[in-house]
Design a protein around this motif. Structure first.
Motif, PDB file in Angstrom:
ATOM      1  N   VAL A  86       0.833  -1.189   0.081  1.00 13.29           N
ATOM      2  CA  VAL A  86       0.198  -0.407  -0.011  1.00 13.29           C
ATOM      3  C   VAL A  86       0.502   0.833   0.068  1.00 13.29           C
ATOM      4  O   VAL A  86       0.253   2.120  -0.608  1.00 13.29           O
ATOM      5  N   ALA A  87       1.833   0.931   0.952  1.00 17.62           N
ATOM      6  CA  ALA A  87       2.839   2.062   0.917  1.00 17.62           C
ATOM      7  C   ALA A  87       3.696   2.954  -0.441  1.00 17.62           C
ATOM      8  O   ALA A  87       3.412   3.649  -1.250  1.00 17.62           O
ATOM      9  N   PHE A  88       3.466   1.572  -0.729  1.00 20.19           N
ATOM     10  CA  PHE A  88       4.899   2.183  -2.261  1.00 20.19           C
ATOM     11  C   PHE A  88       4.017   2.714  -3.902  1.00 20.19           C
ATOM     12  O   PHE A  88       4.073   2.726  -3.923  1.00 20.19           O
ATOM     13  N   GLY A  89       2.343   1.947  -3.386  1.00 23.22           N
ATOM     14  CA  GLY A  89       1.339   1.987  -4.393  1.00 23.22           C
ATOM     15  C   GLY A  89       1.280   3.528  -3.837  1.00 23.22           C
ATOM     16  O   GLY A  89       0.994   4.243  -4.963  1.00 23.22           O
ATOM     17  N   ALA A  90       0.902   4.295  -2.783  1.00 25.03           N
ATOM     18  CA  ALA A  90       0.808   5.278  -2.429  1.00 25.03           C
ATOM     19  C   ALA A  90       1.938   6.007  -3.232  1.00 25.03           C
ATOM     20  O   ALA A  90       2.150   7.184  -3.706  1.00 25.03           O
ATOM     21  N   VAL A  91       3.376   6.605  -3.067  1.00 30.12           N
ATOM     22  CA  VAL A  91       4.000   6.222  -3.614  1.00 30.12           C
ATOM     23  C   VAL A  91       4.419   5.949  -5.513  1.00 30.12           C
ATOM     24  O   VAL A  91       4.704   7.354  -5.849  1.00 30.12           O
ATOM     25  N   GLU A  92       3.840   5.139  -6.045  1.00 30.35           N
ATOM     26  CA  GLU A  92       4.301   5.195  -6.989  1.00 30.35           C
ATOM     27  C   GLU A  92       3.062   6.086  -7.889  1.00 30.35           C
ATOM     28  O   GLU A  92       3.419   6.642  -8.704  1.00 30.35           O
ATOM     29  N   ARG A  93       1.510   6.522  -6.917  1.00 29.31           N
ATOM     30  CA  ARG A  93       1.247   7.578  -7.602  1.00 29.31           C
ATOM     31  C   ARG A  93       1.385   8.972  -7.636  1.00 29.31           C
ATOM     32  O   ARG A  93       1.580   9.639  -8.336  1.00 29.31           O
TER      33      ARG A  93
ATOM     34  N   THR B  11       4.383   9.998  -7.485  1.00 28.90           N
ATOM     35  CA  THR B  11       5.477   9.826  -8.746  1.00 28.90           C
ATOM     36  C   THR B  11       4.913   9.774 -10.033  1.00 28.90           C
ATOM     37  O   THR B  11       6.588   9.626 -11.254  1.00 28.90           O
ATOM     38  N   GLY B  12       4.331   9.619 -10.409  1.00 28.76           N
ATOM     39  CA  GLY B  12       3.217   9.693 -11.498  1.00 28.76           C
ATOM     40  C   GLY B  12       4.074   8.121 -12.644  1.00 28.76           C
ATOM     41  O   GLY B  12       4.335   8.186 -13.604  1.00 28.76           O
ATOM     42  N   GLY B  13       3.581   7.099 -11.647  1.00 25.99           N
ATOM     43  CA  GLY B  13       4.343   5.888 -12.181  1.00 25.99           C
ATOM     44  C   GLY B  13       5.631   5.765 -12.329  1.00 25.99           C
ATOM     45  O   GLY B  13       6.068   5.412 -13.640  1.00 25.99           O
ATOM     46  N   TRP B  14       6.305   6.195 -10.968  1.00 24.27           N
ATOM     47  CA  TRP B  14       8.268   6.107 -11.481  1.00 24.27           C
ATOM     48  C   TRP B  14       8.261   6.872 -12.227  1.00 24.27           C
ATOM     49  O   TRP B  14       9.080   6.441 -13.130  1.00 24.27           O
ATOM     50  N   GLY B  15       7.368   8.386 -12.930  1.00 20.68           N
ATOM     51  CA  GLY B  15       8.203   9.218 -13.728  1.00 20.68           C
ATOM     52  C   GLY B  15       7.498   8.174 -15.271  1.00 20.68           C
ATOM     53  O   GLY B  15       8.397   9.530 -16.646  1.00 20.68           O
ATOM     54  N   ARG B  16       6.859   7.672 -15.642  1.00 18.61           N
ATOM     55  CA  ARG B  16       7.066   6.831 -16.615  1.00 18.61           C
ATOM     56  C   ARG B  16       5.696   6.573 -16.787  1.00 18.61           C
ATOM     57  O   ARG B  16       5.587   4.971 -17.655  1.00 18.61           O
ATOM     58  N   GLU B  17       4.559   6.592 -16.406  1.00 22.88           N
ATOM     59  CA  GLU B  17       3.240   6.256 -16.442  1.00 22.88           C
ATOM     60  C   GLU B  17       2.720   4.688 -15.731  1.00 22.88           C
ATOM     61  O   GLU B  17       2.655   4.310 -16.670  1.00 22.88           O
ATOM     62  N   ALA B  18       4.163   4.126 -15.279  1.00 26.34           N
ATOM     63  CA  ALA B  18       4.101   2.283 -14.998  1.00 26.34           C
ATOM     64  C   ALA B  18       3.370   2.222 -13.736  1.00 26.34           C
ATOM     65  O   ALA B  18       3.636   3.017 -13.222  1.00 26.34           O
ATOM     66  N   ARG B  19       2.751   1.159 -13.926  1.00 25.70           N
ATOM     67  CA  ARG B  19       1.966   0.804 -12.707  1.00 25.70           C
ATOM     68  C   ARG B  19       2.943  -0.613 -12.702  1.00 25.70           C
ATOM     69  O   ARG B  19       2.221  -1.711 -12.907  1.00 25.70           O
ATOM     70  N   LEU B  20       3.219  -0.910 -11.235  1.00 25.42           N
ATOM     71  CA  LEU B  20       3.787  -2.608 -10.541  1.00 25.42           C
ATOM     72  C   LEU B  20       2.388  -2.463  -9.453  1.00 25.42           C
ATOM     73  O   LEU B  20       2.840  -3.683  -9.360  1.00 25.42           O
ATOM     74  N   PHE B  21       2.407  -2.015  -8.664  1.00 27.37           N
ATOM     75  CA  PHE B  21       1.479  -1.787  -7.655  1.00 27.37           C
ATOM     76  C   PHE B  21       0.158  -1.330  -8.224  1.00 27.37           C
ATOM     77  O   PHE B  21      -0.966  -2.303  -7.061  1.00 27.37           O
ATOM     78  N   GLY B  22       0.029  -0.314  -8.617  1.00 24.63           N
ATOM     79  CA  GLY B  22      -1.735   0.144  -8.180  1.00 24.63           C
ATOM     80  C   GLY B  22      -2.566  -0.731  -9.700  1.00 24.63           C
ATOM     81  O   GLY B  22      -2.978   0.263 -10.357  1.00 24.63           O
TER      82      GLY B  22
END
Length: 231
Positions: free
Chosen positions: A105-112, A114-125
């Motif tokens: 859940v925490a990493f999913g929040a970071v992912e959102r 940062t805009g999907g780790w800066g490249r619109e990638a979704r690993l957690f969400g």
């Protein structure tokens, strides 16, 4: 209950496999996702999903297989009952799944953020796991880990009871049943109906309730075998 906690602590001697390695994999997932994107040439091609969570489930579950094959004989020698060991195993499985689910859940929040780790990638969400409520996200992340752990617990119990022969027969038998069902579903053209049914279920049903029911069934089977397992 104190005895159950003591047995759980004995199982946690294998904490690297149960906690450290899975947590390290979660931390490494953004880098692994970047590597996959680079290799696929998808570093800036719009929103996309990368499916690494199943690998985490397998890594988290492996430690419980080791607990059944290595820790169980040791605790029997200490006079621990099978019932206490089973309860401790359920406690460790649940705690591990909830902890890893919270980290996801925490990493999913970071992912959102940062805009999907800066490249619109979704690993957690991932789309299937998307929930507005962090609590429901937590439960949806934790459910599959419990189910995968139940598989490894049952595999370890089967090995402890019938050794390699029993484990091989269980694996081949399960593969045969799945292959048979797949062939039947293809012949009968059931896959569209199955896909439509699963796609219409809320994520909490698919990733929390369903896996928990599956884990309870496997846990019951594991207990029936564990009662006769020896060191």
């Amino acid at each position: 209950m104190t005895r159950v906690r003591d047995v759980a602590r004995i199982q946690l001697v294998n904490w690297p496999a149960l906690l450290a390695y899975p947590l390290a994999f979660v931390v490494a997932m953004p880098l692994l996702g970047l590597g996959i994107d680079v290799s696929n040439g998808e570093t800036a091609t719009g929103p996309h999903e990368i499916y690494l969570l199943p690998a985490l489930w397998g890594m988290a579950a492996t430690g419980h297989l080791q607990s059944m094959t290595q820790v169980f004989p040791f605790t029997l020698g200490l006079g621990v009952t099978r019932r206490k060991f089973a309860a401790a195993t359920a406690l460790v499985v649940t705690a591990q799944a909830l902890l890893l689910g919270l980290v996801l859940v925490a990493f999913g929040a970071v992912e959102r953020s940062t805009g999907g780790w800066g490249r619109e990638a979704r690993l957690f969400g991932l789309g299937a796991w998307r929930q507005d409520d962090p609590v429901t996200q937590w439960l949806a992340y934790s459910g599959p880990i419990v189910a995968a752990s139940a598989i490894c617990v049952l595999a370890g119990v089967v090995f402890q009871r019938w050794r390699q022969t029993g484990l091989y027969l269980a694996v081949f038998g399960s593969a045969a049943v799945l292959a048979g069902f797949g062939a039947l579903a293809t012949t009968r053209r059931w896959w569209p109906a199955i896909g439509g049914f699963l796609g219409g279920q809320p994520s909490l049903t698919l990733f929390t309730a369903g896996p928990l029911v599956f884990a309870v069934l496997l846990g019951g089977a594991a207990w029936l075998v564990l009662r006769r397992a020896t060191a």
